[in-house]
Design a protein around this motif. Structure first.
Motif, short mmCIF file in Angstrom:
data_model
loop_
_atom_site.label_atom_id
_atom_site.label_comp_id
_atom_site.label_asym_id
_atom_site.label_seq_id
_atom_site.Cartn_x
_atom_site.Cartn_y
_atom_site.Cartn_z
N SER A 79 0.83 -1.21 0.00
CA SER A 79 0.00 0.00 0.00
C SER A 79 0.86 1.26 0.00
O SER A 79 0.52 2.25 -0.65
N GLN A 80 1.99 1.21 0.71
CA GLN A 80 2.90 2.35 0.68
C GLN A 80 3.48 2.57 -0.71
O GLN A 80 3.63 3.70 -1.17
N LEU A 81 3.79 1.49 -1.41
CA LEU A 81 4.28 1.60 -2.78
C LEU A 81 3.19 2.14 -3.70
O LEU A 81 3.46 2.93 -4.62
N ALA A 82 1.93 1.75 -3.44
CA ALA A 82 0.82 2.28 -4.23
C ALA A 82 0.67 3.78 -4.01
O ALA A 82 0.42 4.54 -4.95
N PHE A 83 0.83 4.23 -2.78
CA PHE A 83 0.75 5.67 -2.48
C PHE A 83 1.89 6.42 -3.19
O PHE A 83 1.69 7.52 -3.70
N LEU A 84 3.06 5.83 -3.21
CA LEU A 84 4.18 6.45 -3.92
C LEU A 84 3.90 6.53 -5.42
O LEU A 84 4.23 7.52 -6.08
N GLY A 85 3.25 5.49 -5.97
CA GLY A 85 2.86 5.52 -7.38
C GLY A 85 1.83 6.61 -7.64
O GLY A 85 1.88 7.29 -8.68
N ALA A 104 5.66 5.97 -11.80
CA ALA A 104 4.29 5.64 -11.42
C ALA A 104 3.86 4.29 -11.99
O ALA A 104 3.22 3.49 -11.30
N ARG A 105 4.23 4.02 -13.23
CA ARG A 105 3.84 2.76 -13.85
C ARG A 105 4.55 1.58 -13.17
O ARG A 105 3.95 0.53 -12.93
N MET A 282 -2.45 6.99 5.71
CA MET A 282 -3.27 7.51 4.62
C MET A 282 -2.44 7.98 3.43
O MET A 282 -2.98 8.54 2.47
N GLY A 283 -1.14 7.78 3.48
CA GLY A 283 -0.29 8.14 2.35
C GLY A 283 -0.31 9.61 2.02
O GLY A 283 -0.12 10.00 0.85
#
Length: 357
Positions: A79-85, A104-105, A282-283
């Motif tokens: 989830s943290q990686l998704a927030f960074l994306g 992002a990709r 919550m990123g």
């Protein structure tokens, strides 16, 4: 408790466009739009190291049910990686758009397993028209009704169930991770044109292949399936819990409604107060008002600009809503229940329904 700044407006008020220009100029002059690639590099490296350590831990623990305790930790890291994306997709990391898109990709599709093109399309519309019916797909749901008119489109049995739909919110969060991956896969398989869809599909398939290969090498099929289920369940709670409090229960605009950028973004958004742990969980999306006003502002800067935006809105009579972490979820549940009960009342008296609308 939710607090909304709403003071009496002066006799002569500048237009919303002029107000936003003044605010944006002050933000730029303070250097708050400056990119922070070092901060993002550090966080990405920490997540990568955590994933590597978790992979080793899965292998070392081997075929035991105790390994399931690692699945929620995997969900937290992913989830943290998704927030960074998400941040890279908003051009927050690098000055060059191409570099942000590549990052992002890689983070969205290669690490989180979600199509970047699918997410970017729906999220871009959300930022353009937050909480507007007919445009923002985030307020359209087959499972819940986020505004009274959506209740009338449901079947009779579903309307009865949704009368207390606030109680369903948290159980449905458990399914959000599965739902996100299904929607992503459906978008990749559809015929709709999405740039670099093949790249997205390759990254998503490679990610899942590597993930399942690791699990199958250490666990039996049953334990591997249970690990994935726990992972996706926790992933959905983390992402859904980070997105839902930001707009649910805030004003919903009718189709075709027009509003200037400043008032549209601030009025439809809710901030969630708290310390560093809220930023982490919550990123950075707990600074939702500031993020919508300045989508390309780096995440670590959002907390710095928050007092400036809040004071600016207070001076110019722009409603600014902020609440606690627990208060945000209470507001979500209360709003969903209000919509559910309003749908029942609207059917009992057509005249009252017209007057309320």
């Amino acid at each position: 408790m939710t607090t909304t700044v709403d003071q009496a407006s002066p006799a002569a008020r500048p237009s919303g466009v002029a107000l936003y220009r003044a605010l944006a100029q002050e933000v730029r002059e303070r250097g708050l739009m400056r990119r922070r690639p070092g901060w993002y590099a550090g966080h990405t490296a920490a997540c990568a190291a955590a994933l590597a350590a978790l992979a080793v831990a899965v292998v070392l623990l081997g075929n035991t049910w105790a390994v399931l305790a690692l699945a929620p930790v995997v969900a937290v890291v992913v989830s943290q990686l998704a927030f960074l994306g998400h941040d890279a997709a908003h051009q927050q990391v690098f000055t060059r758009p191409v570099a942000n898109e590549v990052a992002a990709r890689a983070l969205a599709a290669g690490c989180a397993g979600l199509s970047y093109g699918w997410w970017l399309g729906k999220h871009g519309v959300h930022h353009t028209a937050p909480n507007q019916r007919g445009r923002d797909t985030d307020i359209e749901s087959k499972a819940l009704a986020f505004y009274p008119e959506a209740m009338s489109a449901k079947g009779r049995l579903q309307r009865r169930i949704l009368r207390r739909q606030g109680l369903l919110f948290f159980p449905l969060l458990l399914l959000e991770g599965f739902n996100l991956h299904v929607d992503s896969a459906r978008a990749l398989l559809s015929r709709a044109h999405r740039p670099r869809r093949v790249v997205d599909a390759t990254l998503v398939l490679t990610r899942w292949a590597a993930y399942l290969l690791l699990l199958s090498s250490a666990l039996t099929p049953g334990k591997a399936a249970a690990f994935v289920a726990v992972d996706l369940t926790c992933f959905g709670v983390l992402l859904g819990g980070a997105f839902a409090p930001n707009h649910t229960g805030m004003p919903v605009l009718q189709p075709g409604a027009r509003m200037d950028f400043l008032h549209r973004q601030v009025t439809a958004s809710r901030n969630v107060s708290g310390g560093w742990w809220v930023d982490l969980v919550m990123g950075g999306l707990n600074h939702q008002v500031e993020h919508h006003l300045f989508p390309s502002m780096p995440r670590p800067t959002l907390r710095q600009v928050r007092p400036l935006v809040r004071d600016f809105c207070r001076r110019h009579d722009v409603p600014y809503t902020e609440t606690t972490f627990a208060g945000a979820f209470r507001a979500v549940v209360r709003h969903l229940d209000t919509v559910g009960l309003a749908g029942r009342r609207d059917r009992s008296c057509p005249l009252a329904a017209r007057l309320r609308s």
